[in-house]
Each structure stands twice: as C-alpha cells, then as structure tokens.
Design an enzyme around this catalytic site. Structure first.
Site, short mmCIF file in Angstrom:
data_model
loop_
_atom_site.label_atom_id
_atom_site.label_comp_id
_atom_site.label_asym_id
_atom_site.label_seq_id
_atom_site.Cartn_x
_atom_site.Cartn_y
_atom_site.Cartn_z
N CYS A 2 -5.79 -13.29 -8.13
CA CYS A 2 -6.97 -13.59 -9.11
C CYS A 2 -8.26 -13.32 -8.36
CB CYS A 2 -7.23 -15.10 -9.25
SG CYS A 2 -5.93 -15.87 -10.25
N ARG A 27 -6.43 -7.51 -7.99
CA ARG A 27 -6.00 -9.09 -7.58
C ARG A 27 -5.20 -9.59 -8.59
NH1 ARG A 27 -8.21 -10.12 -2.86
NH2 ARG A 27 -8.08 -12.57 -3.33
N TRP A 74 -4.47 -13.71 -12.25
CA TRP A 74 -2.87 -13.51 -11.92
C TRP A 74 -2.38 -14.98 -12.14
CZ3 TRP A 74 0.79 -15.51 -8.52
CH2 TRP A 74 2.03 -14.63 -8.45
N ASN A 100 -9.66 -18.89 -7.70
CA ASN A 100 -8.33 -18.15 -7.23
C ASN A 100 -7.56 -19.24 -6.23
OD1 ASN A 100 -6.76 -16.36 -5.73
ND2 ASN A 100 -8.33 -15.69 -4.63
N GLY A 101 -6.36 -19.52 -6.68
CA GLY A 101 -5.62 -20.47 -5.68
C GLY A 101 -4.61 -21.33 -6.38
N GLU A 477 11.15 0.59 2.77
CA GLU A 477 9.89 0.67 2.32
C GLU A 477 9.97 1.50 1.09
OE1 GLU A 477 7.11 -0.78 2.37
OE2 GLU A 477 5.79 0.62 1.58
N LYS A 481 8.81 0.37 -2.69
CA LYS A 481 7.97 1.19 -3.53
C LYS A 481 8.52 1.41 -4.89
CE LYS A 481 5.07 0.62 -1.82
NZ LYS A 481 4.62 -0.17 -0.66
N GLU A 484 8.64 -1.74 -7.01
CA GLU A 484 7.42 -2.36 -7.58
C GLU A 484 6.59 -1.59 -8.60
OE1 GLU A 484 4.46 -3.21 -4.51
OE2 GLU A 484 5.10 -1.54 -3.56
N HIS A 500 30.26 -1.70 4.18
CA HIS A 500 30.43 -3.12 4.60
C HIS A 500 30.24 -3.87 3.09
CE1 HIS A 500 31.32 -2.98 8.87
NE2 HIS A 500 30.37 -1.99 8.84
N LYS A 597 -2.52 -7.80 -5.46
CA LYS A 597 -2.41 -6.98 -4.15
C LYS A 597 -2.47 -8.25 -2.92
CE LYS A 597 -3.99 -3.20 -1.63
NZ LYS A 597 -2.61 -2.83 -1.66
C1 F6R Z 1 3.85 -3.88 -1.50
C2 F6R Z 1 2.76 -4.74 -0.85
C3 F6R Z 1 2.94 -5.80 -0.48
C4 F6R Z 1 2.29 -6.01 0.66
C5 F6R Z 1 2.33 -7.67 1.06
C6 F6R Z 1 1.60 -8.20 2.44
O1 F6R Z 1 3.38 -2.32 -1.86
O2 F6R Z 1 1.64 -4.06 -0.80
O3 F6R Z 1 4.41 -6.14 -0.34
O4 F6R Z 1 2.53 -5.44 1.74
O5 F6R Z 1 1.89 -8.54 -0.03
O6 F6R Z 1 0.37 -8.12 2.20
P1 F6R Z 1 -0.77 -7.82 3.54
O7 F6R Z 1 -0.13 -6.73 4.27
O8 F6R Z 1 -2.12 -7.96 2.69
O9 F6R Z 1 -0.55 -9.15 4.25
#
Ligand code: F6R
Length: 602
Positions: A2, A27, A74, A100-101, A477, A481, A484, A500, A597
């Site tokens: 949010c 957000r 969100w 937000n929360g 990673e 990517k 997601e 394994h 995010k």
């Molecule tokens: C994936 C992504 C998330 C963040 C995670 C931590 O692409 O962006 O997995 O890495 O939510 O966020 P931060 O780094 O802001 O603590």
C-alpha cells in the site's frame, strides 16, 4: 504494501494525489482511492483496479479542493473490491482515512464498536480506525485528542493519512512500523509512503519515526509522540534523487530501464563507498560472530556476501532470512555479535525486526541500504548505501548488483585490514571491480539473443538454475526473477544438490540454466551439466570457457571476471531473460501479481 499520499496547499489536491499515486503504484495496485475536502464536505472516489484504468472511470481528477489524501492498495484484510478500497469512513462520513499496514487487534476493536452501534461497510481492518476515532470524538476535547486516544488502542503496523471534515485547516498522518515521509514545500505540504510521490514538487523531506503523528497544514507541520503527546524536533533532509531518475525515460517498463542502468548504478556504488569503506571495515574487523540477515533478493546478496567474507576475510557469517532470525536469534546475540542487514527499501518489516532484536541484545548493527533516510538507516549503528537511485520496478535488479558491489568492497577492505588475503589478489580484485560497469554494459549486449531465447522457451513450465560456490546466489536470484514476473515455476539450487533429488524432475527439454564462471568448481559444474544433459535437459550455460559451448544447447558468453565478482555480472542476462519471458507471456513485469515492492507487514 500500500502507498499513501496527502497534499495540503493551493493546488488542486486531486492532481497532486493522482500523480503521486502513479509513482507509488509499485507498493500495491489492487485498488485505488482519493478523498478531497471542499467547503466542509468530503468527496470520495475509490474502486478496484489500477490507477491507469480508474483515473478517468472514477473521475479522480475532477475532485474539488486543495486538501486531500489518496491510497493505492495491496490487500491484506478483505478482497480487493470497490468496498474494501481505501479511504474508509466512520458512520458520520466526516472522518476518512487511508492505511498502509495491518491492525492486529482489529477484530476485538470491531466487536466493541459493533456493540456500540457502529455500522461497518467493508471487511478491512482499516475501517475500525475511522470508527474508533469517531467513538473517541464523542468525549474528547478536540479531534487531535480523539486521534491520540484511538492510536493508543491500536496494535500492529500502520502508516495513516486522515482527513476530518470538521477541521478545514489540517491533515493528520501517523507512523508506526510502516513508512511515512513529509515533503516540505513553500505554502504547501506533502506526506507519502515514499519520496518519489512528491519529488516533482519538493526535494526537502522529513522522515517520521515509529510512534509519531503529524499535524499538517499549508504552512508547516507539527510532529508529536502519540504515546506522550510531546512535540518532536525533526531534521529536514535534502533528497539527491531527481524526478527524472524516477521516470521510465522511454523504456517500456521500469524494470528494463533499471536493468540497463546497472553499469551506472554499480559505478555509483563503487565511487559512493570508495572513501568510507575502510573505516567501516575497521569498525567491524573485531567481530567473529557475524549474522547477515535479509529477505528475497537481498537475501541472495547475503548468500554471496557469505562467500566473499569466507574467501577474503576468513570470517564465516551465518546467513539467515530475517523472518527466521527474528524468532530464532534471541539468546544468541551479545555485544560481541555483528548483525549485517541488507535491504533495498530499508523498510522490510522482518529485516527491521531483526535489526531491532540485534540492538536490544547489544549487538553491533550494520545496514546496507538503498533508500536514504529509511528506517533501517535510522536504527542501525553503521550504514552503507548502495547508491542505486530509485528502483520502481517491483523486481529488484540494480539494487541487487549494487548490494553485491558493496559487499565485495567491504570484504576486500576487511581482508586488507586483517591481512587475511594476498595484497596482490586484493589489488587485482579491486581493479576488476572498477572495470565492472563496462563489463556489465558488455553483458547487456546479449539482450537480442536472450529475447530470442525467451521466444523459444515461452511455454515451458519449469526451469532449473544451478550454480556452485558464490554462483549459488546467482542461481537462486535467476530463479526468483523468473518466478516473480513470468509466473513460470523455477528452482535455484547448488549444482551439487542436483543428483540428491531434483534430477528426477529433469526430462526432455526442461530448461537447465547453468551459472558457470571459470573458477574453483568449474569442472564440477561441467559434470553437473552433463548429468542434466544425459536426462535430455535443455542446457543454457553462462560462462567464459569455450568448453561450455560444446555441452550446451545455448551458450551465453560472459566477459572474463574473477569468480568472486561474477555474481554482479552473471545475474544480468538472467534478469533480461526473465523480463522478456514476462513480456512475451503478457505480464506487466513492473507490477507482478500478488506482490508489492516494500513488504512492510510481516
Ligand atoms: C524480488 C524483491 C524482493 C525483495 C525483498 C526484500 O525481486 O525485490 O524479494 O528483495 O522483499 O526487500 P528489501 O531489500 O527492500 O528489504
């Protein structure tokens, strides 16, 4: 998680709010709402969907008034529909608020308020706050007192924006474990979850801390502690980010722009830290008990950090997801412990909880953060910035490579201070580090090939990413990517694990992405590739050794680089592959479903 925004001044409030919400959409983007006040009347428009679709449909830009608040959601409590969209109001319709929360005790409060005759319209936890303030207002001397009383009954995380039709002069904002920052203009004031929301109007910002509320007027702001009522003095920060940095600049998506910004971002990370890193290394050199904590992509940076610390500084950090650490580490921390937290936003709830736990137990805390002034930077003993600039795409890209850069610099500085690695090796690594921006630019040239590869693989159901040593981080990673943004199932794993168990899943044409830079275990990963190939896996390898070409269906030639720095380079083609697969499959890579995010709730 949010985004909230508020404006008070002489402009048409809805214009400022709508444009700010567009910049906060990363957000959350389930639903949108705006409320403005004009002549003592609140005007509310809200609905499920993204702001781009709803701006015209709801007439958001037609709302009258020079004071208002907005929200992009969100969903946590209640499905994302029109009714659950914020703002939420009390029974009288005079109080409207955005949140937000998560309010953890909302059920208990709702029951109490229902008994007192309040009528609820939504399924959200947020709505209870509006009714709670309404209830308190019946006996309080004024709105501020009612607000404070209500806030002291809430449990959980909340950044709130509140408008009261009975008070034409002010807006109210609150912060408790969800981000909130004020923008200071001339004769106008802003409040938002994040700076880019008001960056077109001002770069002067005041960061609000937990337990504080703000009374905002055209001319200024008063910040108070909502528990004691005491006024808090706040520093005004000048934000270096420009508006241009937070715009797409001709790219179809923020994510693609941010992938291409990596040469510059990594350069900024290097130059931004070159001077101070030796001092930080010196401060932490005495610690042998080290935890590195983070979530998601930042957690993958932590994994790479472990290898860098081990190989160069001969220190063995425990790497843990902050969400686990916060419930496991009590009793394990003391003044001889160093906790390194990695977080792009500096607002991730679990990572903040981990830092707070470390501090409560006397441990030293160092945060590696991108967002200047964020909570992590304010509660940690030491801070290193990644200097990546604003990252708007939900999937982390340039903030990951800059985190890796900072970790490499820190490990080199630490090794130099401790004398744990050969000076020649350290100098060579450092020299190569400075060349990385050019090498990343080189790696970006694979984009067309990767686009073609994405075309060929667009309908595959499962991907495997394998790596050894520090490349395990890249494998994890790369898989994240893909998951997601393209919604294709992917697993990242250490190549040694393949036989394994996971090898059972490799069959005809299943893509296996092998991250295989030259180094200690190159021969080993070649064997793992052969194993996957023998099961008819479709091998995509990344490396600098021609041998890979012979055993791979697709070979992505990477510039030569020391294995320890390779994660900064090798993740780039994997970001591009995920991006193009997402676009080809009709997804919006900037706004992946179900994600936001900043994960500011647990
Ligand atoms: C994936 C992504 C998330 C963040 C995670 C931590 O692409 O962006 O997995 O890495 O939510 O966020 P931060 O780094 O802001 O603590």
């Amino acid at each position: 998680m949010c985004g909230i925004i508020g404006y008070i001044g002489d402009r048409k409030a809805c214009d400022v709010i709508v444009s700010g919400l567009k910049r906060l959409e990363y957000r959350g983007y389930d639903s949108v709402g705006v409320v403005t006040e004009n002549g003592g009347t609140l005007h509310i428009r809200k609905g499920a969907g993204k702001i781009g679709e709803l701006e015209k449909k709801l007439g958001l830009s037609e709302l009258p008034g020079t004071r208002g608040i907005g929200h992009t959601r969100w969903a946590t409590h209640g499905i994302p529909d029109d009714t659950n969209a914020h703002p939420h109001t009390d029974c009288t319709g005079r109080i409207a608020l955005v949140h937000n929360g998560i309010i953890e005790n909302y059920l208990e409060l709702k029951e109490e308020l229902l008994k007192r005759g309040h009528i609820f319209k939504s399924d959200t936890d947020t709505e209870v706050i509006a009714h709670l303030i309404e209830e308190e207002l019946k006996t309080a001397a004024n709105f501020e007192e009612a607000l404070r009383r209500a806030l002291n009954r809430l449990k959980g995380s909340f950044a709130l924006g509140i408008i009261y039709s009975g008070d034409g002069e002010h807006l109210y904002f609150v912060r408790n474990e969800s981000p909130l920052v004020l923008g200071i203009g001339k004769g106008e004031m802003f409040a938002a979850s994040d700076v880019p929301a008001f960056l077109p109007y001002t770069n002067r910002a005041v960061f609000i801390d937990d337990g504080e509320y703000v009374i905002l007027s055209k001319e200024g702001y008063i910040v108070k502690d909502f528990r004691t009522g005491e006024v808090r003095e706040k520093d005004v920060h000048t934000i270096e980010w420009s508006l241009k940095m937070a715009e797409k600049q001709g790219y179809p998506h923020f994510m693609l722009k941010e992938i291409h910004e990596q040469p510059k971002a990594v350069k900024e990370a290097i130059y931004g830290n070159a001077e101070g890193i030796a001092d930080i290394a010196e401060e932490i050199a005495g610690y042998d008990k080290i935890f590195i904590v983070a979530m998601g992509t930042s957690y993958h940076a932590a994994i790479a950090g472990k290898y860098l610390f081990q190989r160069l500084a001969r220190k063995v950090p425990v790497v843990e997801e902050a969400s686990e650490f916060r419930y496991e580490a009590e009793g394990l921390l003391d003044e001889n412990t160093l906790v390194i937290a990695i977080t792009q936003s500096g607002e991730t709830a679990d990572t903040l909880a981990a830092i707070k736990l470390a501090k409560r137990n006397g441990a030293k805390t160092l945060s590696i953060v991108n967002v200047v002034g964020s909570m992590a930077t304010r509660i940690s003993d030491l801070v290193l910035y990644t200097h990546a600039g604003p990252e708007i795409g939900v999937a982390a890209t340039k903030t990951y490579t800059t985190q890796l850069t900072v970790l490499a610099m820190l490990a080199i500085a630490l090794a130099r201070h401790l004398g744990t690695a050969d000076e020649q090796l350290l100098n060579a690594l450092e020299k190569r580090l400075y060349e990385l921006p050019d090498l990343i630019a080189e790696a970006l040239k694979h984009e067309e090939n990767l686009k073609e590869l994405a075309e060929a693989l667009r309908d595959r159901k499962d991907f495997f990413y394998i790596g050894r040593g520090i490349s395990v981080a890249t494998a994890l990673e790369g898989a994240l990517k893909l998951k997601e943004i393209s919604y294709i199932h992917a697993e990242g794993l250490s190549a040694g694990e393949l036989k394994h168990g996971p090898l059972a899943l490799i069959e005809d044409s299943v893509p296996v992405v092998a991250v295989a830079p030259s180094g200690r275990t190159f021969d080993k990963i070649v064997s793992n590739i052969e194993e996957a190939k023998a099961r008819k896996g479709f091998i995509i390898s990344l490396g600098d050794n021609d041998e890979l070409m012979k055993i791979s269906d697709v070979f992505i030639r990477m510039p030569e680089v020391d294995e320890l720095l390779s994660p900064i380079l090798y993740v780039v083609p994997l970001q591009l592959l995920a991006y193009h697969l997402a676009v080809l499959r009709g997804n919006d890579p900037d706004k992946p479903r179900n994600l936001a995010k900043s994960v500011t709730v647990e």
